[in-house]
Scaffold this motif. Structure first.
Motif, PDB file in Angstrom:
ATOM      1  N   HIS A 260       0.825  -1.205   0.000  1.00  0.00           N
ATOM      2  CA  HIS A 260       0.000   0.000   0.000  1.00  0.00           C
ATOM      3  C   HIS A 260       0.860   1.255   0.000  1.00  0.00           C
ATOM      4  O   HIS A 260       1.914   1.302   0.635  1.00  0.00           O
ATOM      5  N   SER A 261       0.393   2.266  -0.716  1.00  0.00           N
ATOM      6  CA  SER A 261       1.090   3.550  -0.758  1.00  0.00           C
ATOM      7  C   SER A 261       0.264   4.611  -0.050  1.00  0.00           C
ATOM      8  O   SER A 261      -0.930   4.747  -0.317  1.00  0.00           O
TER       9      SER A 261
ATOM     10  N   ILE B 226       0.053   8.514   0.232  1.00  0.00           N
ATOM     11  CA  ILE B 226       0.515   9.753  -0.403  1.00  0.00           C
ATOM     12  C   ILE B 226       0.196  10.906   0.549  1.00  0.00           C
ATOM     13  O   ILE B 226      -0.961  11.102   0.922  1.00  0.00           O
TER      14      ILE B 226
ATOM     15  N   LYS C 106       6.382   5.513   9.000  1.00  0.00           N
ATOM     16  CA  LYS C 106       7.075   4.535   8.150  1.00  0.00           C
ATOM     17  C   LYS C 106       7.735   3.452   8.997  1.00  0.00           C
ATOM     18  O   LYS C 106       7.774   2.280   8.622  1.00  0.00           O
TER      19      LYS C 106
ATOM     20  N   LYS D 176       4.560   2.121   1.844  1.00  0.00           N
ATOM     21  CA  LYS D 176       5.346   3.000   0.983  1.00  0.00           C
ATOM     22  C   LYS D 176       4.853   4.426   1.202  1.00  0.00           C
ATOM     23  O   LYS D 176       3.729   4.754   0.846  1.00  0.00           O
TER      24      LYS D 176
ATOM     25  N   LYS E  72       4.966   8.319   0.385  1.00  0.00           N
ATOM     26  CA  LYS E  72       5.351   9.253  -0.675  1.00  0.00           C
ATOM     27  C   LYS E  72       4.883  10.650  -0.293  1.00  0.00           C
ATOM     28  O   LYS E  72       3.698  10.858  -0.042  1.00  0.00           O
TER      29      LYS E  72
ATOM     30  N   GLU F   3      -3.449   4.941  -8.724  1.00  0.00           N
ATOM     31  CA  GLU F   3      -2.708   3.843  -8.093  1.00  0.00           C
ATOM     32  C   GLU F   3      -3.606   3.032  -7.159  1.00  0.00           C
ATOM     33  O   GLU F   3      -4.095   3.541  -6.158  1.00  0.00           O
TER      34      GLU F   3
ATOM     35  N   ALA G 110      -3.814   2.796  -2.768  1.00  0.00           N
ATOM     36  CA  ALA G 110      -3.200   4.032  -2.303  1.00  0.00           C
ATOM     37  C   ALA G 110      -4.220   4.873  -1.546  1.00  0.00           C
ATOM     38  O   ALA G 110      -5.429   4.764  -1.760  1.00  0.00           O
TER      39      ALA G 110
END
Length: 339
Positions: free
Chosen positions: A9-10, A12, A33, A39, A41, A100, A103
């Motif tokens: 998973h991201s 943002i 994190k 992930k 970003k 994405e 996300a």
């Protein structure tokens, strides 16, 4: 509620939004994190982010930066942001999330701009009439979900029905409540009391399968542990939210003044300091991270404008919980089955 986080998973994060951006946003992201294997970003001005990280001695290794050249102030209109600031961290962040799978977007920036950009880029779940803001309100050892807390000042009965469904799913999956009790905020408990919106919404919810609807609830009863999900239009919801925030600040301010008023009360304060700290923590918005904008195709978490690192870390946790519990698809399926 145990969580099993996935590194697929991201999250943002709008690095430029909020009163303490980008420093506290970066710090909270790095802290998250370490605790949440996701992930991370950041979106924002690359040079500004790197300078802030260097100044605070924060290691950005393993965190990607999505570049954006524009920033959005807290008083800018959402329509202007959509027209003139498409390279802002809010617009670029929501745009990136839309493309994405797996996300989520987190921002402590201009709430109206976050809602507008998210609606424009991420778009509504099919058959959802309006997205709504879901806020967790603490009640000592329990909590309830307030929905809508400010996204829609003017509503139709269908909207409130859908808010109830989304609030129920949120309560089940994020707060771990089994068969959550759902109620309508009203000026009285009687079925036929209130304006046309509430009377018709009551009828729709009463007939809605899968909703444990317990009827109307008055404002004074919200803190009596009667309901798990309180449904209302965004105008009423935002008034309730701001009133709760203001009263919490006033209440703890008064206690502080009382405990400082004499030598005896100062001595007494030492004995109850630990309990007061625990109590204050339960009402601290930073513990809950932010509000979720439900009804979109990706999780969007709107953090308080004055969020510091702890609030950002917890907002990222909420985003991960939403992804892990697959809350978007659960809303999508339930809404589809009703249409």
């Amino acid at each position: 509620m145990a969580q099993f986080y996935s590194n697929h998973h991201s999250i943002i994060i709008d690095a430029m939004g909020g009163d303490f951006a980008p420093g506290e946003i970066i710090k909270g992201s790095v802290e998250a994190k370490e605790a949440i294997k996701a992930k991370i970003k950041l979106v924002g001005n690359v040079d500004t982010i790197k300078r802030a990280a260097e100044s605070d001695k924060i290691n950005l290794t393993g965190i990607d930066i999505i570049p954006s050249s524009q920033e959005v102030s807290m008083n800018e209109s959402p329509s202007d942001v959509l027209k003139k600031k498409r390279d802002s961290s809010i617009y670029r962040g929501s745009q990136f999330v839309s493309g994405e799978d797996g996300a989520a977007f987190v921002s402590a920036g201009n709430t109206g701009a976050v809602m507008a950009c998210s609606l424009f880029n991420i778009k509504r779940i099919k058959n959802i009439a309006r997205p709504a803001i879901a806020v967790v309100i603490p009640l000592g050892d329990k909590k309830f979900v307030l929905i809508d807390a400010g996204a829609n000042a003017d509503c139709k009965p269908l909207y409130l029905k859908q808010f109830a469904i989304m609030g129920k799913i949120y309560s089940e999956n994020i707060l771990g409540v089994k068969n959550p009790k759902v109620s309508l905020v009203n000026i009285g408990e009687e079925e036929k009391k209130g304006n046309e919106l509430i009377v018709e919404s009551y009828r729709l919810l009463k007939e809605c399968p899968g909703i444990n609807f317990i009827g109307n609830i008055e404002g004074r009863d919200l803190f009596e542990n009667i309901t798990d999900v309180a449904v209302c239009d965004g105008f009423v919801g935002n008034v309730i939210l701001k009133l709760v925030e203001g009263m919490a600040g006033f209440f703890f301010g008064e206690i502080k003044q009382i405990l400082k008023s004499s030598i005896l009360t100062k001595i007494s304060a030492l004995g109850i300091k630990g309990s007061l700290i625990k109590m204050k923590k339960k009402f601290d918005y930073e513990e809950y991270g932010g509000a979720q904008l439900l009804g979109l195709n990706r999780p969007v978490i709107i953090s308080h404008g004055s969020s510091k690192s702890k609030a950002i870390k917890n907002a990222i946790r909420v985003a991960m919980e939403s992804l892990e519990s697959d809350i978007i698809n659960k809303i999508r399926e339930e809404i589809k089955n009703l249409n």
